[in-house]
Design a protein around this motif. Structure first.
Motif, mmCIF file in Angstrom:
data_model
loop_
_atom_site.group_PDB
_atom_site.id
_atom_site.type_symbol
_atom_site.label_atom_id
_atom_site.label_comp_id
_atom_site.label_asym_id
_atom_site.label_seq_id
_atom_site.Cartn_x
_atom_site.Cartn_y
_atom_site.Cartn_z
ATOM 1 N N LEU A 42 22.565 20.140 4.000
ATOM 2 C CA LEU A 42 21.461 19.607 4.547
ATOM 3 C C LEU A 42 21.377 18.302 4.731
ATOM 4 N N LYS A 43 21.642 17.347 5.534
ATOM 5 C CA LYS A 43 21.640 15.753 5.286
ATOM 6 C C LYS A 43 20.471 15.179 5.719
ATOM 7 N N LEU A 44 19.939 14.638 4.754
ATOM 8 C CA LEU A 44 18.418 13.908 4.901
ATOM 9 C C LEU A 44 18.661 12.572 4.471
ATOM 10 N N LEU A 45 18.151 11.710 5.206
ATOM 11 C CA LEU A 45 18.009 10.343 4.629
ATOM 12 C C LEU A 45 19.241 9.627 3.981
ATOM 13 N N GLY A 46 20.352 9.861 4.629
ATOM 14 C CA GLY A 46 21.705 9.464 4.213
ATOM 15 C C GLY A 46 22.464 10.097 3.124
ATOM 16 N N PHE A 47 21.805 11.291 2.471
ATOM 17 C CA PHE A 47 22.443 11.943 1.616
ATOM 18 C C PHE A 47 22.327 13.501 1.996
ATOM 19 N N GLN A 48 23.475 14.238 1.005
ATOM 20 C CA GLN A 48 23.845 15.537 1.648
ATOM 21 C C GLN A 48 23.279 16.549 0.382
ATOM 22 N N LEU A 49 22.385 17.442 0.845
ATOM 23 C CA LEU A 49 21.881 18.431 -0.148
ATOM 24 C C LEU A 49 22.687 19.963 0.115
ATOM 25 N N GLU A 50 23.420 20.148 -0.898
ATOM 26 C CA GLU A 50 24.110 21.513 -0.749
ATOM 27 C C GLU A 50 23.026 22.805 -0.893
ATOM 28 N N LEU A 51 23.505 23.696 0.561
ATOM 29 C CA LEU A 51 22.711 24.813 0.333
ATOM 30 C C LEU A 51 23.608 25.936 -0.348
ATOM 31 N N SER A 88 20.786 17.948 11.409
ATOM 32 C CA SER A 88 20.699 17.462 9.738
ATOM 33 C C SER A 88 21.467 18.944 9.147
ATOM 34 N N LEU A 89 21.743 19.826 9.767
ATOM 35 C CA LEU A 89 22.335 21.101 9.064
ATOM 36 C C LEU A 89 23.992 21.334 9.424
ATOM 37 N N THR A 90 24.761 21.317 8.506
ATOM 38 C CA THR A 90 26.196 21.696 8.796
ATOM 39 C C THR A 90 26.667 22.723 8.110
ATOM 40 N N THR A 91 27.237 23.784 8.468
ATOM 41 C CA THR A 91 27.594 25.066 7.817
ATOM 42 C C THR A 91 28.961 24.837 7.271
ATOM 43 N N ASN A 92 29.256 25.513 6.209
ATOM 44 C CA ASN A 92 30.749 25.545 5.601
ATOM 45 C C ASN A 92 31.704 26.670 5.624
ATOM 46 N N THR A 93 32.739 26.314 6.417
ATOM 47 C CA THR A 93 33.669 27.593 6.709
ATOM 48 C C THR A 93 34.520 28.301 5.440
ATOM 49 N N ALA A 104 17.394 10.032 12.282
ATOM 50 C CA ALA A 104 18.871 10.592 12.283
ATOM 51 C C ALA A 104 19.322 10.800 10.659
ATOM 52 N N PRO A 105 20.011 11.951 10.340
ATOM 53 C CA PRO A 105 20.241 12.359 9.222
ATOM 54 C C PRO A 105 21.122 11.153 8.359
ATOM 55 N N ASP A 106 21.787 10.105 9.060
ATOM 56 C CA ASP A 106 22.580 9.200 8.152
ATOM 57 C C ASP A 106 21.764 7.938 8.068
ATOM 58 N N ASP A 107 20.530 8.074 8.539
ATOM 59 C CA ASP A 107 19.680 6.790 8.237
ATOM 60 C C ASP A 107 18.963 7.071 7.119
ATOM 61 N N GLY A 108 19.216 6.083 6.173
ATOM 62 C CA GLY A 108 18.565 6.274 4.614
ATOM 63 C C GLY A 108 17.231 5.378 4.460
ATOM 64 N N SER A 109 16.505 4.811 5.666
ATOM 65 C CA SER A 109 15.778 4.133 5.740
ATOM 66 C C SER A 109 14.414 4.799 5.264
ATOM 67 N N PHE A 110 13.199 4.282 4.303
ATOM 68 C CA PHE A 110 11.973 5.078 4.051
ATOM 69 C C PHE A 110 11.172 4.089 3.528
ATOM 70 N N LEU A 132 18.438 6.809 -3.120
ATOM 71 C CA LEU A 132 17.554 6.584 -2.262
ATOM 72 C C LEU A 132 16.457 5.405 -2.548
ATOM 73 N N GLU A 133 16.653 4.340 -1.591
ATOM 74 C CA GLU A 133 15.747 3.088 -1.826
ATOM 75 C C GLU A 133 14.216 3.375 -1.035
ATOM 76 N N ILE A 134 13.288 3.585 -1.705
ATOM 77 C CA ILE A 134 12.037 3.332 -0.922
ATOM 78 C C ILE A 134 11.481 1.959 -0.888
ATOM 79 N N ALA A 135 11.320 1.321 0.285
ATOM 80 C CA ALA A 135 10.865 0.312 0.718
ATOM 81 C C ALA A 135 9.251 0.366 0.386
ATOM 82 N N PHE A 136 8.502 -0.793 0.055
ATOM 83 C CA PHE A 136 7.264 -0.772 0.163
ATOM 84 C C PHE A 136 6.775 -2.524 0.724
ATOM 85 N N ASP A 137 5.758 -2.561 1.335
ATOM 86 C CA ASP A 137 5.383 -4.055 1.803
ATOM 87 C C ASP A 137 3.873 -4.135 1.724
#
Length: 335
Positions: A221-230, A208-213, A178-184, A114-119
């Motif tokens: 759990l998809k946040l900021l463009g990356f997926q976390l395994e639950l 953000s949540l996708t269950t696995n069959t 949006a879960p695919d949006d990686g901007s911060f 993840l890239e954190i922007a500053f200004d």
């Protein structure tokens, strides 16, 4: 807990959170005294994956996700109280790169790349220091370090093979990102902070949540463009919900000045008193190289050895002079 009190508590909680009250028959293992009942009121309840899914379907929720260092597996997911959605969103993680360019740039985290922007409006903090703005990059701020100084030090640490931590904050948008949006873009960056303890506090929706069959994992759990395994089935990931009735919850952070093991309290340098109560959760070590301390005895020993210990967490305000909180959860770390 006596049956009469438990029944009364269940009735009161039902109006504020059906999900929370439905789980009340379980033992009250995370608790503080409820001022209306004089009985334990739970801080958190364990929930199932379907409970998490149903809660997200009702609308925006603030989640705090603690992540196992070095990967993308969630150690703990907390659904926080509804009023948390208006508070700043936060990310904490280990830095792998810094790219400054004038009064703006990016800080890259190990967490999902993840890239954190500053200004120019971003406020910067060093360890325990005052805040400065990016536009002060080339100008000393009344004798304090400049942004350029801070970034140069971080780059020196990286060049030496070390990876300092950073906490980034921003104000939440009206709708979850949006879960695919990686901007911060950070409104605040605090360096030298919890490199080994990554987490994300973010407003999310059901998208953000996708269950696995075919687990594992049980879900993502998809946040900021990356997926976390639950990984709930093997208990790698814990799912919890915060009691929506808790009032007077606030965060705290500071350097520990004193410890009273008998009284179960720590006092911070600013005079704040933090009480460790029956339901307080002390953050565990994430590995053998983790600097976290997991008991008041450990904190006392570290102070006696001349070490600096930081404390961070949140609690229920019990008194304001001096500020006294019953800790809901707390993290001690040797600075």
């Amino acid at each position: 807990m006596p049956k009469r009190i438990r029944t009364t508590l269940r009735t009161i909680l039902a109006g504020s959170s059906a999900l929370f009250s439905a789980l009340l028959p379980a033992a009250c293992d995370h608790s503080a005294t409820d001022p209306q009942l004089g009985a334990p009121a739970p801080f958190y309840r364990d929930v199932s994956l379907s409970d998490l899914e149903n809660r997200l379907k009702t609308g925006t929720a603030r989640v705090e996700v603690s992540i196992i260092p070095g990967g993308l597996v969630a150690r703990r997911v907390e659904i926080e109280k509804p009023d948390e959605v208006t508070k700043p969103e936060e990310i904490r993680g280990r830095i792998t790169g810094v790219t400054p360019s004038g009064d703006h740039g990016t800080v890259t985290l190990e967490l999902g790349g993840l890239e954190i922007a500053f200004d120019s409006s971003t406020r910067f903090h060093g360890a325990g220091g005052p805040s400065i703005r990016a536009h002060a990059a080339g100008h000393p701020d009344h004798g304090h370090k400049t942004v350029a100084d801070l970034l140069a030090r971080v780059q020196a640490e990286l060049a030496a093979g070390r990876h300092p931590g950073v906490k980034a904050r921003r104000n939440p948008a009206a709708q979850p990102q949006a879960p695919d949006d990686g901007s911060f873009t950070a409104s605040e960056l605090e360096f030298d902070h919890g490199a080994n303890h990554p987490f994300v506090k973010l407003n999310v929706s059901a998208a953000s949540l996708t269950t696995n069959t075919t687990p594992p994992p049980d879900a993502w759990l998809k946040l900021l463009g990356f997926q976390l395994e639950l990984r709930v089935s093997d208990r790698t990931t814990q799912l919890k919900i915060e009691n929506p009735r808790l009032q007077g919850v606030r965060g705290f952070e500071g350097i520990v000045q004193a410890v009273d093991q008998t009284g179960g309290t720590v006092t911070l340098e600013d005079g704040t008193i933090i009480r460790i109560v029956a339901g307080t959760e002390l953050e565990p070590k994430a590995g053998p190289d983790d600097n976290r301390l997991t008991s008041l005895a450990d904190v006392a020993a570290a102070l006696a050895a001349g070490k600096t210990v930081g404390a961070e967490g949140k609690g229920l305000v019990d008194a304001t002079s001096p500020l006294t909180l019953d800790a809901i959860k707390i993290e001690f770390e040797v600075e």
